[in-house]
Design a protein around this motif. Structure first.
Motif, short mmCIF file in Angstrom:
data_model
loop_
_atom_site.label_atom_id
_atom_site.label_comp_id
_atom_site.label_asym_id
_atom_site.label_seq_id
_atom_site.Cartn_x
_atom_site.Cartn_y
_atom_site.Cartn_z
N CYS A 1 0.83 -1.21 0.00
CA CYS A 1 0.00 0.00 0.00
C CYS A 1 0.86 1.25 0.00
O CYS A 1 0.42 2.31 -0.47
CB CYS A 1 -0.97 -0.01 1.17
N CYS A 2 2.09 1.16 0.52
CA CYS A 2 3.04 2.27 0.45
C CYS A 2 4.11 1.92 -0.58
O CYS A 2 4.79 0.90 -0.46
CB CYS A 2 3.69 2.52 1.81
N THR A 3 4.23 2.77 -1.58
CA THR A 3 5.18 2.53 -2.67
C THR A 3 6.14 3.72 -2.75
O THR A 3 5.92 4.67 -3.50
CB THR A 3 4.44 2.35 -4.01
N PRO A 4 7.21 3.72 -1.99
CA PRO A 4 8.09 4.87 -1.90
C PRO A 4 8.79 5.21 -3.21
O PRO A 4 9.04 4.35 -4.05
CB PRO A 4 9.13 4.46 -0.84
N ASP A 5 9.10 6.50 -3.36
CA ASP A 5 10.10 6.94 -4.34
C ASP A 5 11.45 6.77 -3.65
O ASP A 5 11.83 7.58 -2.80
CB ASP A 5 9.86 8.39 -4.74
N TRP A 6 12.17 5.74 -4.02
CA TRP A 6 13.33 5.33 -3.24
C TRP A 6 14.52 6.26 -3.37
O TRP A 6 15.50 6.15 -2.63
CB TRP A 6 13.72 3.90 -3.60
N ALA B 1 7.60 5.04 4.95
CA ALA B 1 6.30 5.61 4.59
C ALA B 1 6.40 7.08 4.19
O ALA B 1 5.44 7.65 3.66
CB ALA B 1 5.32 5.47 5.76
N HIS B 2 7.54 7.69 4.46
CA HIS B 2 7.68 9.14 4.24
C HIS B 2 8.86 9.39 3.29
O HIS B 2 9.99 9.52 3.72
CB HIS B 2 7.93 9.85 5.58
N ASP B 3 8.59 9.46 1.98
CA ASP B 3 9.71 9.67 1.07
C ASP B 3 10.06 11.16 0.92
O ASP B 3 11.04 11.64 1.46
CB ASP B 3 9.51 8.96 -0.27
N VAL C 1 -0.10 -6.44 2.56
CA VAL C 1 0.21 -5.15 1.94
C VAL C 1 -0.10 -3.97 2.86
O VAL C 1 0.46 -2.89 2.69
CB VAL C 1 -0.51 -4.98 0.59
N ASP C 2 -1.00 -4.17 3.84
CA ASP C 2 -1.34 -3.10 4.77
C ASP C 2 -1.59 -3.64 6.16
O ASP C 2 -0.89 -3.31 7.11
CB ASP C 2 -2.58 -2.35 4.25
N MET C 3 -2.58 -4.51 6.32
CA MET C 3 -2.99 -4.95 7.66
C MET C 3 -1.84 -5.59 8.43
O MET C 3 -1.56 -5.23 9.58
CB MET C 3 -4.16 -5.93 7.56
N LYS D 1 5.43 6.59 20.71
CA LYS D 1 5.86 6.47 19.32
C LYS D 1 4.65 6.33 18.41
O LYS D 1 3.66 5.71 18.78
CB LYS D 1 6.78 5.25 19.13
N CYS D 2 4.75 6.89 17.22
CA CYS D 2 3.67 6.75 16.24
C CYS D 2 4.29 6.42 14.89
O CYS D 2 5.45 6.74 14.64
CB CYS D 2 2.83 8.02 16.15
N GLY D 3 3.51 5.77 14.05
CA GLY D 3 4.07 5.42 12.75
C GLY D 3 3.01 4.98 11.77
O GLY D 3 1.86 4.70 12.14
N PHE D 4 3.42 4.91 10.52
CA PHE D 4 2.53 4.53 9.43
C PHE D 4 3.07 3.28 8.76
O PHE D 4 4.24 2.93 8.93
CB PHE D 4 2.42 5.68 8.42
N CYS D 5 2.23 2.63 8.00
CA CYS D 5 2.54 1.33 7.40
C CYS D 5 3.83 1.36 6.57
O CYS D 5 3.92 2.10 5.58
CB CYS D 5 1.38 0.90 6.52
#
Length: 353
Positions: free
Chosen positions: A84-89, A102-104, A150-152, A290-294
């Motif tokens: 579900c997260c597809t970074p620009d690497w 999750a944060h590009d 992919v997410d859960m 702490k907090c974070g995203f997938c």
């Protein structure tokens, strides 16, 4: 090209759009299995801000239709797992290695399907940086298990990772929906001792115990903080995978000095919370919040698939509402929005033949 999403806030529906184009590093896919998520319905109701004419969806397995000229690992006809997260690497933020991928180029900007472009509830969708973001579908993993990585599974396991769970730790998980269930599974795999889940749905509670919960506490039976303190006392870690913004305060009340509160909940843009200083030990409790995203990307998903292939967890068991056909995306989305009492998670199988 048809797609299902939000025409406007609180106005879901089908829409027609041009077939998307790809760049040299990208892939064009069509979905073969999708799962609506509460994040999709949350966005449709304006929870992530106003959006118009946006195709929703971010949990998919797909078939490659076309690849860019620089893509090396995939070809048309390949069946793939789509994070579900597809970074620009190439983003400098990812090269710093001090936060998850999750944060590009900015906050949650690797989460492109609900942010910067249309999602996967469409006849065609694109994936950027295909070689680094797609995973070949393993033959020995079920469609259902693969789709849940992919997410859960990625999100729930990240909650356990953020909580830094050690062997024998006591853990509270707020929420026993799909992400909370995977947080329980992740906590168990990391060696937690007592795992207390907070929730009320009987089928979710049953599955929570199967994934490793030792106790289930219901908020309908009284204050959950009082119940858990009476049951266990303060715990080593709390993972917030449901509830509301006030769950942060409950978690702080439950966490011992030196413990960790991990939140992976998707709050609303209108939410806020305040922390009384006594809950923070007057600033001296050594409790980490702490907090974070997938986390996304191919490596992350491959690792989760390895856990499944070893037989350690089967997240596909959460998929208890099943639909057949592209047009059924609407029905699956609506059931996710309405959340009947027995719902855990819906899936739509799509056969293009």
């Amino acid at each position: 090209m048809r797609g299902y999403g939000m025409i406007d806030v609180n106005q879901p529906g089908w829409m027609e759009k041009e077939k998307p184009k790809i760049g040299p590093l990208d892939a064009l896919l069509r979905p073969i299995a999708v799962a609506p998520c509460s994040s999709d319905t949350h966005a449709m109701h304006g929870g992530s801000g106003p959006k118009q004419n946006l195709i929703l969806g971010h949990e998919a397995l797909g078939e490659v239709v076309e690849v860019g000229e620089l893509v090396r690992s995939f070809k048309p006809g390949d069946r793939v797992v789509v994070p579900c997260c597809t970074p620009d690497w190439e983003a400098p933020q990812l090269q710093r290695r001090d936060s998850n991928n999750a944060h590009d180029f900015g906050l949650m900007q690797s989460f492109k399907f609900l942010g910067s472009k249309d999602g996967i509830f469409a006849e065609f969708f694109t994936v950027n940086n295909a070689d680094a973001n797609l995973v070949h579908m393993p033959e020995d993993v079920s469609v259902e298990d693969a789709l849940m990585t992919v997410d859960m599974m990625s999100t729930g396991f990240y909650g356990a990772e953020l909580a830094d769970i050690k062997f024998g730790d006591s853990v509270v998980v707020f929420g026993i929906g799909p992400v909370g269930l995977m947080a329980i599974a992740g906590a168990a795999l990391r060696g937690a001792g007592r795992i207390i889940g907070i929730g009320t749905r009987p089928n979710c509670a049953e599955l929570a115990r199967e994934y490793g919960a030792t106790d289930i506490v219901s908020y309908k039976e009284g204050d959950v903080v009082e119940q858990i303190l009476a049951l266990e006392g303060q715990v080593d870690a709390c993972i917030i995978a449901g509830g509301s913004a006030t769950s942060v305060n409950q978690a702080l009340a439950l966490t011992r000095p030196g413990g960790t509160v991990s939140t992976i909940n998707f709050y609303d843009v209108t939410d806020s919370f305040q922390i009384p200083t006594y809950q923070w030990g007057l600033g001296m409790s050594d409790v980490s919040l702490k907090c974070g995203f997938c986390p996304g990307g191919a490596y992350r998903i491959q690792q989760l698939l390895n856990v499944i292939r070893a037989g350690r967890v089967h997240p596909g068991k959460m998929l208890n509402y099943k639909y057949e056909g592209f047009d059924k995306i609407e029905d699956a989305f609506k059931v996710m929005d309405e959340k009947p009492r027995d719902l855990i998670k819906p899936i739509v199988y799509i056969n293009w033949d």
